[in-house]
Design a protein around this motif. Sequence first.
Motif, mmCIF file in Angstrom:
data_model
loop_
_atom_site.group_PDB
_atom_site.id
_atom_site.type_symbol
_atom_site.label_atom_id
_atom_site.label_comp_id
_atom_site.label_asym_id
_atom_site.label_seq_id
_atom_site.Cartn_x
_atom_site.Cartn_y
_atom_site.Cartn_z
ATOM 1 N N GLU A 150 33.568 33.830 40.420
ATOM 2 C CA GLU A 150 33.172 32.422 40.482
ATOM 3 C C GLU A 150 33.584 31.809 41.817
ATOM 4 O O GLU A 150 33.742 30.599 41.931
ATOM 5 C CB GLU A 150 33.791 31.655 39.320
ATOM 6 C CG GLU A 150 33.287 32.135 37.964
ATOM 7 C CD GLU A 150 33.842 31.327 36.806
ATOM 8 O OE1 GLU A 150 34.563 30.360 37.066
ATOM 9 O OE2 GLU A 150 33.546 31.670 35.645
ATOM 10 N N GLN B 21 33.107 30.198 44.937
ATOM 11 C CA GLN B 21 32.027 29.412 45.544
ATOM 12 C C GLN B 21 31.895 29.678 47.043
ATOM 13 O O GLN B 21 30.865 29.360 47.643
ATOM 14 C CB GLN B 21 32.272 27.913 45.308
ATOM 15 C CG GLN B 21 32.297 27.536 43.837
ATOM 16 C CD GLN B 21 30.987 27.834 43.131
ATOM 17 O OE1 GLN B 21 29.913 27.665 43.712
ATOM 18 N NE2 GLN B 21 31.071 28.290 41.885
ATOM 19 N N LEU C 45 28.281 35.687 43.202
ATOM 20 C CA LEU C 45 28.620 34.936 42.003
ATOM 21 C C LEU C 45 28.146 35.698 40.769
ATOM 22 O O LEU C 45 27.034 36.206 40.722
ATOM 23 C CB LEU C 45 27.979 33.545 42.036
ATOM 24 C CG LEU C 45 28.494 32.587 43.111
ATOM 25 C CD1 LEU C 45 27.771 31.245 43.017
ATOM 26 C CD2 LEU C 45 29.994 32.390 42.975
#
Length: 296
Positions: free
Chosen positions: A194, A196, A202
Motif C-alpha cells: 500500500e 503510495q 500497489l
Amino acid sequence: MKKLMTILVLFALCGVAMAATGTSSAKEQYPLFDGANQNYINFKTDSEQGSSGLKYTVYGSNWSSTNGNRMGHVYFTTMSQAELDAYNAANNTNVQKVTVQFVGQQVETSGSTSKKLNITEYGIYLDENGKTKYMSFDEYNNAFELDPGQKFGVYYKGTYQNWHKEYGGYWGREHDVMATSKEGYIGNYDTGSEDQDDPDHLGMNKITVYDYNEEGVIAPKEDWTYKKFMCLFPTSTAESVHWEFMLQTRLDDPKVDVRPEDVPEDAPSGQPLPGTLATLLIGGLCMGSLRKRNKK
C-alpha cells in the motif's frame, strides 16, 4: 531444515493461465463467512483475477468487532474432475493430477520483540479413513500431487518462545507448537503493498526469483506478484506472531518472470535441480506495520 524465509517453487514448464469470470481489485479482502465456498484467487493484475485451480471452504468462522469475518477454520479443495477434463480439452493436454505448491511462506512478527516462532516443518495434510496424513514440504519437494476434488489442509510445526520479565531480567519460555487449518484459524488480511510512493506495485507482493545473469550463472533478481497470502493462527486470536503462506497449482499462472532451463554446470551449490527454480520470499507480510495493511 532450510533457512526460514526460503522456499522452493516448482513452476510448471507449460503452465497456462486460467481466466476467471469478472474482475475485482487485487487489494480486495474476501471475508471468511461460515459456509463460504469460493475460488482461491490469485490476481494477475490489479483488475484481473487468475484462478489457482483451488477452492476453499470456511467453517467455524470467528467474528469480532476488530476482525470482522477475517478468520475461520478452512479446508482447500482441488478442481473437480469435470473442471480438469474441461481444462485438458481446452488446452490439448492430459493432466491427471493437480499439483499443489507453496509459492511462499514466512513468519510475521508485526514488530513483536517478546515472542519468537521458529518453523521446523510445514506442508499440507489429508484426512483419510479416520487418520491424518501429513505431507511435509521437504519430503514432497513442494510438489503435492492430488486427485481432482481432493480436500486438504495446511499445517506447520515449530517452537514458540515467549520472553517475559522476571527476577530483574528477561527469560524465554519455549514450547513446541503445531497449528492446522482445522484446529487453528486461517486469517485473510493480505492486500499487498500500500506504498503510495510506489504506485506501480500497489496491491502486489515483492519476491526474489533466481534467474540466469549475463555470465550464465543463476542469480537472484527482484520481482513482484499479485498473489496473496493467508495467515495461520494456532488459536482464534490474531496473534502478532504467526505463520503466513501462499498456494498455487501447476495449472495456475505464476505471474513471475522465470526461465525453467537446466541449471548450468558452474551454478553455485545448493541451486535447484534441472527444470526447477528457487524463490526467496522477501516481502508480503499479512499484517506487518511496514506494509501498512489493514490490520484485523
